[in-house]
Motif scaffolding. Structure first.
Motif, mmCIF file in Angstrom:
data_model
loop_
_atom_site.group_PDB
_atom_site.id
_atom_site.type_symbol
_atom_site.label_atom_id
_atom_site.label_comp_id
_atom_site.label_asym_id
_atom_site.label_seq_id
_atom_site.Cartn_x
_atom_site.Cartn_y
_atom_site.Cartn_z
ATOM 1 N N LEU A 1 40.052 23.099 45.483
ATOM 2 C CA LEU A 1 40.626 24.364 45.376
ATOM 3 C C LEU A 1 40.511 24.687 43.809
ATOM 4 N N VAL A 2 40.057 25.852 43.433
ATOM 5 C CA VAL A 2 39.579 26.274 42.164
ATOM 6 C C VAL A 2 40.389 27.666 41.971
ATOM 7 N N ILE A 3 41.210 28.005 41.013
ATOM 8 C CA ILE A 3 41.993 29.083 40.737
ATOM 9 C C ILE A 3 41.563 29.540 39.324
ATOM 10 N N THR A 4 41.494 31.115 39.229
ATOM 11 C CA THR A 4 41.481 31.551 37.810
ATOM 12 C C THR A 4 42.417 32.666 37.844
ATOM 13 N N THR A 5 43.267 32.521 36.851
ATOM 14 C CA THR A 5 44.329 33.606 36.770
ATOM 15 C C THR A 5 44.700 33.711 35.128
ATOM 16 N N GLY B 1 44.926 14.729 47.541
ATOM 17 C CA GLY B 1 43.604 14.496 47.357
ATOM 18 C C GLY B 1 42.667 15.284 47.157
ATOM 19 N N VAL B 2 43.136 16.828 47.267
ATOM 20 C CA VAL B 2 42.240 17.965 46.903
ATOM 21 C C VAL B 2 42.099 18.177 45.366
ATOM 22 N N ALA B 3 40.786 18.209 44.989
ATOM 23 C CA ALA B 3 40.354 18.308 43.734
ATOM 24 C C ALA B 3 40.676 19.794 43.353
ATOM 25 N N THR B 4 41.868 19.763 42.512
ATOM 26 C CA THR B 4 42.648 21.215 42.280
ATOM 27 C C THR B 4 42.444 21.586 40.522
ATOM 28 N N THR B 5 41.910 22.617 40.499
ATOM 29 C CA THR B 5 41.705 23.055 39.195
ATOM 30 C C THR B 5 42.197 24.631 39.162
ATOM 31 N N ILE B 6 42.768 24.636 37.890
ATOM 32 C CA ILE B 6 43.232 25.993 37.377
ATOM 33 C C ILE B 6 43.117 26.424 35.943
ATOM 34 N N VAL B 7 42.531 27.626 35.913
ATOM 35 C CA VAL B 7 41.919 28.184 34.553
ATOM 36 C C VAL B 7 42.805 29.370 34.176
ATOM 37 N N PHE B 8 43.173 29.003 32.839
ATOM 38 C CA PHE B 8 43.976 30.038 32.181
ATOM 39 C C PHE B 8 43.295 30.479 31.002
ATOM 40 N N PRO B 9 43.527 31.664 30.520
ATOM 41 C CA PRO B 9 43.187 31.893 29.048
ATOM 42 C C PRO B 9 43.707 31.196 27.980
ATOM 43 N N HIS B 10 43.222 30.842 27.061
ATOM 44 C CA HIS B 10 43.768 30.090 25.620
ATOM 45 C C HIS B 10 44.626 30.802 25.131
ATOM 46 N N ARG B 11 44.116 32.132 24.860
ATOM 47 C CA ARG B 11 45.001 33.131 23.828
ATOM 48 C C ARG B 11 45.382 34.148 25.101
ATOM 49 N N ASN B 12 46.801 34.435 25.278
ATOM 50 C CA ASN B 12 47.153 35.441 26.361
ATOM 51 C C ASN B 12 47.573 36.638 25.524
ATOM 52 N N ASP B 13 47.433 37.921 26.114
ATOM 53 C CA ASP B 13 47.704 38.880 25.624
ATOM 54 C C ASP B 13 49.343 38.963 25.550
ATOM 55 N N GLU C 1 41.872 25.648 29.571
ATOM 56 C CA GLU C 1 42.187 26.948 29.160
ATOM 57 C C GLU C 1 40.982 27.593 28.455
ATOM 58 N N TYR C 2 40.452 28.669 28.917
ATOM 59 C CA TYR C 2 39.357 29.431 28.385
ATOM 60 C C TYR C 2 39.197 30.018 27.189
ATOM 61 N N VAL C 3 38.306 29.779 26.340
ATOM 62 C CA VAL C 3 38.140 29.764 25.092
ATOM 63 C C VAL C 3 37.524 31.019 24.517
ATOM 64 N N GLY C 4 36.696 31.577 25.665
ATOM 65 C CA GLY C 4 35.828 32.682 25.209
ATOM 66 C C GLY C 4 36.191 34.014 25.338
ATOM 67 N N GLY C 5 37.623 34.092 25.055
ATOM 68 C CA GLY C 5 38.010 35.706 25.351
ATOM 69 C C GLY C 5 39.251 35.536 26.302
ATOM 70 N N LEU C 6 39.743 36.600 26.534
ATOM 71 C CA LEU C 6 40.833 36.704 27.648
ATOM 72 C C LEU C 6 40.149 36.586 28.968
ATOM 73 N N LEU C 7 40.372 35.472 29.848
ATOM 74 C CA LEU C 7 39.831 35.292 31.153
ATOM 75 C C LEU C 7 40.982 35.935 31.995
ATOM 76 N N HIS C 8 40.452 37.430 32.451
ATOM 77 C CA HIS C 8 41.401 38.220 33.093
ATOM 78 C C HIS C 8 40.840 38.236 34.684
ATOM 79 N N ALA C 9 40.186 37.144 34.966
ATOM 80 C CA ALA C 9 39.570 37.335 36.666
ATOM 81 C C ALA C 9 40.603 36.620 37.458
ATOM 82 N N LYS C 10 40.783 37.320 38.385
ATOM 83 C CA LYS C 10 41.592 36.626 39.518
ATOM 84 C C LYS C 10 41.199 36.279 40.730
#
Length: 481
Positions: free
Chosen positions: A332-336, A356-368, A392-401
């Motif tokens: 399960l992979v989520i970006t928000t 046991g599900v490989a669960t990953t969630i990605v947030f922006p490192h810097r949030n607006d 935590e994504y560091v290449g900008g504001l990860l806005h992808a849902k």
């Protein structure tokens, strides 16, 4: 007794009466968790004047009676949702995924339909270029709905394409949120589009700021991003009509979004969602759009539009997210960008990792939003202890849902995993079952993961006492918003 004492007692009794009225109202408010009711009772009781005012402004998800009435009238006038895109393809869905599409059906009554195709656009600039090319090729109609539409390079390109299309006789309609796109609506560009023949509307107009609280919450917005061209092409994802530089919040740039271009019967469902928004704001009847014959069936995947908002069933999006999280068996992979979950979502995400599900969630490192950033991090410890990988994504504001699971199912759209998307905003998403598209989405998610730093338990445990107090205090306000 002195007159001043009598007046004081009268004022005290009046204040106590108002407090009691609003405490009772908070307790009787439907569709709320006990924690939310308890929080509002405390706010009203401990801060009488401010608490009552806060409840009037923020205490109820009140869109306004007239707005709700217009939305329901629009839906009543349009063809029924289950009739707009052909027959259900439920029989072709793997058995374990059938409940997911049934949850989606319960939101708007859009059926899971087969014969869809989609491509994932590479980046924001490519998305705008593709939209402009499709608008330039349009023959009959172009429909555009955005929460935010800026007058930057991307925004002006889309405006110019709409004006060109209108000049050659294509019916162009554009609707934007009155608050999110207020700068555009009040600009010469908006007037120029109207003079060029583009039909325009503002969603959920704010009107008089002083009277707005009496008619509904000002922060209940149309957060959808929909483009439909010739009843044959639609776009869905997280991108507003703006450059990645996102001038209004440039210090967080680039804004990193995900958009997909769809063809097939699911387009008609997005068209229906657009039409319901348009007809709720204007007097124009768009029912004739659905008299056109559906395209000849071709091979393609199963997809379904899920459009949540104040005019549909309460808790639609959180139930959808929970169902998807519970369905994952391997990954399960989520970006928000915004994570302020209710209790069932936090529990479902933790349970996913624990089984046991490989669960990953990605947030922006810097949030607006510093409020959301603090609230999100208050949930990190429990997620990490359950085995969820946080990055935590560091290449900008990860806005992808985005959400993918087990390499076969994808959810893409405008909804965040926060209470604003759950209870206040109108959102649009597409749920689809397809290994090829999900593989492309999963690859894009991996790009985000590779550009993100892992958050460890040691880091979270090293938060200072004051930082923990701050994060948890902000998160505690979630139920009152």
């Amino acid at each position: 007794m002195h007159d001043s004492a009598v007046i004081a007692w009268m004022l005290f009794a009046t204040q106590a009466g108002f407090q009691l009225i609003f405490i009772i109202r908070a307790l009787l408010r439907p569709h709320r968790e006990p924690s939310s009711r308890f929080a509002w009772v405390l706010v009203i009781a401990l801060a009488p004047g401010i608490g009552v005012l806060a409840y009037v402004l923020l205490g109820e998800a009140n869109l306004g009676r007239s707005r709700v009435g217009r939305m329901r009238a629009a839906l009543d006038a349009l063809p029924r949702a289950e009739q707009v895109a052909g027959a259900s393809a439920e029989a072709a869905i793997p058995e374990r995924c059938v409940p997911l599409f049934r949850v989606g059906y319960s939101v708007n009554h859009y059926l899971p339909v087969s014969g869809n195709r989609a491509i994932l656009l590479p980046d924001s600039a490519s998305t705008i270029a593709a939209m402009v090319a499709d608008i330039d090729a349009a023959r009959h109609s172009v429909h555009v709905l955005f929460y935010i539409w800026l007058t930057d390079e991307s925004g002006l390109k889309v405006m110019a394409a709409l004006k060109r299309a209108a000049a050659r006789g294509v019916v162009c309609r554009a609707i934007v949120d009155d608050l999110g796109s207020r700068a555009l609506i009040r600009s010469a560009h908006w007037r120029d589009m109207a003079l060029s023949g583009v039909r325009l509307a503002a969603a959920l107009p704010v009107g008089n700021l002083l009277l707005r609280p009496l008619k509904g919450r000002i922060d209940m917005r149309n957060h959808r991003k929909i483009v439909v061209i010739d009843n044959a092409i639609t776009y869905c994802g997280s991108q507003n009509c703006a450059d990645a530089a996102f001038a209004v919040k440039a210090k967080f740039a680039p804004w990193v979004d995900v958009m997909a271009r769809f063809e097939g019967p699911v387009v008609r469902q997005n068209q229906h969602l657009f039409a319901s928004s348009w007809m709720a704001q204007t007097d124009e009847d768009l029912t004739s759009l659905f008299s056109e014959a559906l395209p000849t069936p071709v091979p393609g995947f199963i997809a379904q539009v899920i459009g949540s908002g104040a005019g549909v069933r309460y808790s639609a999006m959180p139930e959808t997210f929970v169902a998807l999280m519970n369905a994952a068996r391997r990954e399960l992979v989520i970006t928000t960008p915004y994570y302020v979950p209710d209790e069932p979502i936090q529990a479902a995400l933790c349970a996913s990792a624990r089984r046991g599900v490989a669960t990953t969630i990605v947030f922006p490192h810097r949030n607006d939003s510093w409020i959301v950033a603090a609230a999100s991090r208050s949930y990190y410890r429990d997620l990490l202890e359950a085995g969820v990988e946080i990055r935590e994504y560091v290449g900008g504001l990860l806005h992808a849902k985005t959400l993918t699971f087990d390499g076969e199912t994808t959810l893409i759209g405008s909804a965040n995993i926060d209470r604003r998307s759950f209870e206040l905003n109108a959102e649009n998403n597409i749920l689809l079952h397809d290994e090829f598209f999900t593989r492309a989405m999963r690859a894009r998610q991996q790009v985000f993961i590779d550009a993100a730093t892992p958050v460890t338990r040691a880091q979270v445990e090293a938060y200072s006492l004051w930082r923990q107090l701050w994060n948890n205090s902000i998160a505690m306000l979630g139920p009152v918003l």
